[in-house]
Scaffold this active site. Structure first.
Site, PDB file in Angstrom:
ATOM      1  N   THR A 115      41.897  -4.599   6.841  1.00  0.00           N
ATOM      2  CA  THR A 115      40.593  -4.975   7.382  1.00  0.00           C
ATOM      3  C   THR A 115      40.470  -4.283   8.729  1.00  0.00           C
ATOM      4  OG1 THR A 115      40.532  -7.104   6.239  1.00  0.00           O
ATOM      5  CG2 THR A 115      39.144  -6.868   8.186  1.00  0.00           C
ATOM      6  N   LYS A 190      33.346  -6.502   3.948  1.00  0.00           N
ATOM      7  CA  LYS A 190      34.360  -7.468   4.385  1.00  0.00           C
ATOM      8  C   LYS A 190      33.868  -8.230   5.615  1.00  0.00           C
ATOM      9  CE  LYS A 190      38.248  -9.700   4.662  1.00  0.00           C
ATOM     10  NZ  LYS A 190      39.597  -9.113   4.760  1.00  0.00           N
ATOM     11  N   LYS A 258      40.673 -11.221  15.190  1.00  0.00           N
ATOM     12  CA  LYS A 258      40.616  -9.752  15.104  1.00  0.00           C
ATOM     13  C   LYS A 258      39.441  -9.327  14.241  1.00  0.00           C
ATOM     14  CE  LYS A 258      42.633  -7.400  12.051  1.00  0.00           C
ATOM     15  NZ  LYS A 258      42.278  -6.709  10.772  1.00  0.00           N
TER      16      LYS A 258
END
Length: 307
Positions: A115, A190, A258
């Site tokens: 990711t 995502k 994050k």
């Protein structure tokens, strides 16, 4: 040693020589499914001991091996899969003298399950193209359990013809692998996923805390409401552990922060207003202050229950 992956049936695909870079909680079982599906897998991990353990665990598979650098792992591979921590980690294993790109044969495909930002996906796509290589950004959803069970959802960006060549192989660890558009589209999808989760988990946290304060039997209440319009994966899989205050598993708060950082940076670029996401990001910062860096994301409820 018991297997780190759950047994499943695999679609029949031709055996390929593949590499897997990054054997964290996601990559280790994903690489295992590739080996169990009959592919010849060479792995690389920054901590060599984990790569050695992986080879020992899957020794019954087709010639599993580990390599000391990403370049050597990628040499001769048809497809190089990768799952590391962030943009900088991804650059470190792809570029430079020991990076995977330096070892890949022309026409080989690098599939990135990290990711990361859409910017780094586009950057590495362009670099790969210049070298005669292919690059697909393919972040995943489903968490550690999805990786172990081989039931991940994979969101892909890049060239569709290239996606079509890697999809049958990626299905070894996936329940869905979907092409969503040009390079960077997988990473953007995502981000949509993480925005949805952030709001859902905060709403579920407030609902459970409210019900507990009202004296309700919350496991029973969750059983009831999960059969109606409020049903969600988070409710089904995290509701009861939230009631019990158990968070020592799952997708860590540090990782979520994050990811939400990537979301908020991208929102500034494309002009999106994300007030709830920004607020929940700060709530996760509160959980970090409570020492919950490695707690599951469902630990948002802990800050509501804090006395």
């Amino acid at each position: 040693m018991p297997s780190s992956i759950q047994a499943r049936s695999y679609d029949s695909t031709p055996s390929l020589k593949v590499a897997f870079i990054g054997l964290g909680v996601m990559g280790y079982p994903m690489a295992g499914h590739l080996a169990q599906a009959g592919h010849q897998v060479t792995v690389y991990n920054r901590t060599a001991k984990k790569a050695q353990d992986w080879v020992a665990e899957f020794a019954a598979s087709k010639a599993p091996a580990h390599a000391p650098t990403p370049r050597e792992a990628a040499a001769g591979a048809d497809i190089v899969f990768c799952c590391v921590g962030n943009d900088d980690d991804l650059r470190s294993v792809t570029t430079g003298e020991d990076g995977a790109f330096a070892g890949m044969q022309r026409g080989a495909v690098f599939v990135d399950h990290t990711t990361a930002s859409a910017d780094v996906a586009r950057e590495l796509y362009a670099q790969a193209q210049a070298l005669g290589l292919q690059f697909i950004d393919a972040p995943v959803s489903g968490g550690q359990a999805g990786a172990v069970n081989g039931q991940l959802t994979v969101m892909c960006g890049g060239d569709e013809a290239v996606f079509n060549t890697i999809k049958p192989v990626a299905m070894a660890f996936s329940r869905a692998c979907t092409y969503l558009g040009e390079s960077g589209s997988g990473q953007l999808a995502k981000m949509v996923n993480q925005i949805c989760i952030a709001g859902l988990v905060q709403g579920l946290s407030e609902a459970i805390a409210f019900g507990m304060n009202a004296g309700l039997n919350m496991p029973q209440v969750l059983d009831v409401v999960s059969k109606g319009a409020a049903q969600s994966w988070q409710m089904e899989n995290r509701g009861k552990t939230m009631v019990e205050g158990k968070f020592d598993f799952g997708f860590a708060v540090d990782w979520m922060r994050k990811d939400l950082g990537l979301v908020l940076d991208e929102a500034k670029r494309n002009g999106s207003r994300l007030p709830v996401t920004a607020l929940v990001d700060q709530f996760y910062a509160d959980v970090q202050q409570m020492g919950g860096n490695r707690w599951d994301t469902s630990s948002l409820i802990a800050r509501l229950n804090k006395k």
